[in-house]
Design an enzyme around this catalytic site. Sequence first.
Site, mmCIF file in Angstrom:
data_model
loop_
_atom_site.group_PDB
_atom_site.id
_atom_site.type_symbol
_atom_site.label_atom_id
_atom_site.label_comp_id
_atom_site.label_asym_id
_atom_site.label_seq_id
_atom_site.Cartn_x
_atom_site.Cartn_y
_atom_site.Cartn_z
ATOM 1 N N LYS A 60 -61.962 -1.180 34.616
ATOM 2 C CA LYS A 60 -61.539 -0.792 33.267
ATOM 3 C C LYS A 60 -61.116 -2.070 32.527
ATOM 4 O O LYS A 60 -59.932 -2.318 32.288
ATOM 5 C CB LYS A 60 -60.409 0.238 33.347
ATOM 6 C CG LYS A 60 -60.226 1.017 32.072
ATOM 7 C CD LYS A 60 -59.389 2.256 32.286
ATOM 8 C CE LYS A 60 -58.858 2.818 30.986
ATOM 9 N NZ LYS A 60 -59.896 3.168 29.998
HETATM 10 N N1 PMP Z 1 -64.832 6.847 30.752
HETATM 11 C C1 PMP Z 1 -64.460 5.816 29.984
HETATM 12 C C2 PMP Z 1 -65.470 4.792 29.606
HETATM 13 C C3 PMP Z 1 -63.139 5.727 29.519
HETATM 14 O O1 PMP Z 1 -62.748 4.709 28.759
HETATM 15 C C4 PMP Z 1 -62.214 6.739 29.869
HETATM 16 C C5 PMP Z 1 -60.804 6.680 29.359
HETATM 17 N N2 PMP Z 1 -59.976 5.923 30.205
HETATM 18 C C6 PMP Z 1 -62.655 7.782 30.687
HETATM 19 C C7 PMP Z 1 -63.975 7.809 31.104
HETATM 20 C C8 PMP Z 1 -61.707 8.848 31.137
HETATM 21 O O2 PMP Z 1 -60.840 8.313 32.097
HETATM 22 P P1 PMP Z 1 -59.418 8.944 32.362
HETATM 23 O O3 PMP Z 1 -59.650 10.378 32.599
HETATM 24 O O4 PMP Z 1 -58.917 8.263 33.595
HETATM 25 O O5 PMP Z 1 -58.597 8.689 31.156
#
Ligand code: PMP
Length: 306
Positions: A156
């Site tokens: 991330k």
């Molecule tokens: N995919 C991407 C590319 C994201 O940026 C996010 C947001 N963090 C998600 C999926 C969803 O992740 P999460 O459920 O952990 O927030």
Amino acid sequence: MSDNRLIWLNGNIVPVNEATINVLSPTSQFGANVFEGIRCYWDEEEQQLYSFKLEEHYKRLKNSMKMFRMEDKYTIDELKKGLIDIVLANNYREDIAVRQTVFIDGFGSWMSKGPISMFIAPIAKSRSDIEKKTGMKCCISSWERISDRNLSPKVKVGANYINSRMAQMEALENGYDSAILLNNQGKISEGPGSCLFIVRDGKLITPPVTASILESITRDTIIELAKNEMEIEVIEREIDRTELYICDEVFLCGSAMEIGAVSNVDGIVVSNGEIGSITKKIHETYMKTVTGKLGNYRKWLTPIYV
Ligand code: PMP
């Protein structure tokens, strides 16, 4: 409130305008930062603010740091304490979203490993009400999702969001609300900042973690709730583009978005264009879970005011 916010920066609590970084730092120049977006929900009855799945967010943050070859500088307890301290300093008594970012500071280049810094920035963000929402109109992006062989979607890292940006900008310019990206195999991956589920014949289907997606915490939560609380079968498998045209329901999910129904893909209406019953039920169950209304899952909440 947002302009007067206090920010946690390297252990200091400072007004947002004083939370500054070096313009020459690799985070500023190359997006060399890894981060988490964490939600906290206010409970009026209990006069308590609960953060959701902190441990899972910090595990992923540390995994991002490892893959990005950053020094393992912070313990989970330090990461957690920083978040609690900055939320307390701002005295939030409402739903919030917290951005917690570990970044390469200093005067190095895109290949520097340090020095490592961190900021933690909370902001007010209220929960969604699906009854007030209409489904999003999405297109399949002409941009391909990044893959584990170039920029891993599992990290991330700030720089990954250039791919999301290209897809979202294109979608908005063409009159859509958002985009859904295909991976390098031509299969459905995810949205620019969210994961994707479809419903076919009462079954929930979502691409596997190897389909060029972020290992989403909301996705994991929905899979567990669907199986254990809602007795809905969940299948993790590749999804073809055309399945989005003929399935019964489509929704995107993420910590920030929560559950976002999709009512139209590439101009083709999903089912009758209304938000589907399973999407509504998942939204309801998810919101009960993150706000502590489902006893079995209070283990996922951390109280801020102690
Ligand atoms: N995919 C991407 C590319 C994201 O940026 C996010 C947001 N963090 C998600 C999926 C969803 O992740 P999460 O459920 O952990 O927030």
